[in-house]
Write a protein that holds these residues in place. Structure first.
Motif, PDB file in Angstrom:
ATOM      1  N   GLU A  14       0.861  -1.078  -0.225  1.00 10.48           N
ATOM      2  CA  GLU A  14      -0.041   0.012  -0.067  1.00 10.48           C
ATOM      3  C   GLU A  14       0.830   1.146   0.087  1.00 10.48           C
ATOM      4  OE1 GLU A  14      -2.125  -3.596   1.287  1.00 10.48           O
ATOM      5  OE2 GLU A  14      -0.402  -2.333   2.504  1.00 10.48           O
ATOM      6  N   SER A  15       2.079   1.374   0.999  1.00  9.91           N
ATOM      7  CA  SER A  15       2.758   2.358   0.714  1.00  9.91           C
ATOM      8  C   SER A  15       3.598   2.622  -0.300  1.00  9.91           C
ATOM      9  CB  SER A  15       3.684   2.471   2.022  1.00  9.91           C
ATOM     10  OG  SER A  15       4.628   1.416   2.153  1.00  9.91           O
ATOM     11  N   LEU A  16       3.779   1.612  -0.878  1.00 11.91           N
ATOM     12  CA  LEU A  16       4.629   1.530  -2.166  1.00 11.91           C
ATOM     13  C   LEU A  16       3.854   2.084  -3.326  1.00 11.91           C
ATOM     14  CD1 LEU A  16       7.063  -1.608  -2.149  1.00 11.91           C
ATOM     15  CD2 LEU A  16       7.731   0.809  -1.577  1.00 11.91           C
ATOM     16  N   ALA A  17       2.593   1.785  -3.391  1.00 11.53           N
ATOM     17  CA  ALA A  17       1.673   2.287  -4.370  1.00 11.53           C
ATOM     18  C   ALA A  17       1.425   3.676  -4.140  1.00 11.53           C
ATOM     19  CB  ALA A  17       0.304   1.574  -4.187  1.00 11.53           C
ATOM     20  N   ALA A  18       1.517   4.303  -2.688  1.00  8.36           N
ATOM     21  CA  ALA A  18       1.384   5.383  -2.551  1.00  8.36           C
ATOM     22  C   ALA A  18       2.641   6.357  -3.125  1.00  8.36           C
ATOM     23  CB  ALA A  18       0.962   5.843  -1.041  1.00  8.36           C
ATOM     24  N   ALA A  19       3.582   5.814  -2.860  1.00 13.32           N
ATOM     25  CA  ALA A  19       4.982   6.687  -3.170  1.00 13.32           C
ATOM     26  C   ALA A  19       5.073   6.422  -4.534  1.00 13.32           C
ATOM     27  CB  ALA A  19       6.066   5.482  -2.574  1.00 13.32           C
TER      28      ALA A  19
END
Length: 299
Positions: A14-19
């Motif tokens: 999820e955080s990599l998608a946000a990044a």
């Protein structure tokens, strides 16, 4: 002081998608991107030996891995990454002085019920003074969580923004949506939802305003046009569709955002007796929209 986009990372898909979403937005807007991982090394209240150096090293590895992944996809991006010794909420909010926006991840939860926003995400959105964009991983397994839902090939397309109240109330959200549309060559759908007030809600002043506009529907259309007017002048290249529809704001926005690249909603920044709150419209959008959601605070 130069502005930047700040994305929170923690090693999750999820955080990599946000990044990754934040990196593309930074490239479009000519801004830098700052990746932050909140990590506070604290002793547990139990008598166990802890390898603090190993824990700190793991935290550093998480943020460096995210930096390497994002930097590899966007080699010309001005990119920084760091571990901040604080809680996730305090760390992200502490970056607001230079932040154009904050970007956070959110866990996908199927095509029907949208996605789940954790407690940290809700606290960040409720307290932030800058726009916060929540990005989810795709539901489709073949994407490997690399991009947010509805965000593949996200140049062009349509951005949806909810407009309510007067021009001053909605100016931050509408302005954010116009800027986002201009940056990616997208069209903009501005949605104003309204409902017929009860008999007891009518007042001579409100009815006089409606009569001047020729009735309740033309009054709502006029209010939307006036709210959009200054932004149309500032962003003449953005094609705008005006939509005035009867119904609850949350339902109307969700029904209008099925193919949107981004949904933009406002949130009142004033604190109430129970503290900062997201608001019902933003809450519905964050949990049910099939695309990234930007929540923009206003006075």
């Amino acid at each position: 002081m130069s502005r930047e986009i700040v994305a929170g990372v923690d090693g999750s898909p999820e955080s990599l998608a946000a990044a990754d979403w934040a990196a593309r937005e930074a490239v479009r807007r000519g801004l830098g991107l700052r990746l932050v991982y909140a990590w506070r090394s604290e002793p547990l209240n139990i008598p166990l030996d802890q390898d603090r150096a190993r824990q700190d090293r793991m935290a550093e590895e998480v943020v460096r891995a995210a930096e390497s992944t994002v930097g590899g996809r966007h080699p010309d991006l001005a990119l920084t990454a760091e571990v901040l010794p604080d809680t996730p909420v305090a760390a992200l909010l502490g970056t607001e002085e230079r932040a154009e926006m904050l970007v956070i991840g959110s866990r996908g939860h199927g095509r029907v019920v949208g996605f789940l926003l954790g407690s940290h995400g809700q606290q960040i959105i409720a307290a932030a003074t800058r726009p916060v964009v929540a990005v989810r991983t795709r539901d489709a397994p073949e994407t490997d969580g690399a991009e947010g839902a509805g965000d593949a090939g996200d140049e062009g397309g349509e951005i949806v923004v909810g407009q309510e109240g007067g021009p001053e109330d909605s100016a931050p959200a509408v302005g954010f949506a116009f800027a986002a549309a201009a940056a990616r060559g997208a069209s903009l759908r501005a949605v104003r939802a309204w409902s017929v007030p009860s008999l007891y809600a009518y007042s001579p002043a409100s009815m006089a305003l409606a009569d001047e506009a020729g009735g309740l529907v033309p009054y709502q259309e006029k209010a939307l046009r006036e709210a959009l007017a200054p932004w149309r002048e500032r962003f003449p290249g953005v094609r705008v569709t005006e939509q005035v529809e009867i119904g609850s704001a949350g339902q109307v926005l969700l029904s209008s955002s099925g193919a949107a690249r981004l949904l933009v909603v406002g949130r009142r920044a004033r604190r109430g007796a129970l503290g900062s709150r997201i608001g019902s419209v933003a809450h519905a959008a964050l949990h049910l929209a099939p695309c990234p959601v930007a929540v923009v605070p206003h006075g």
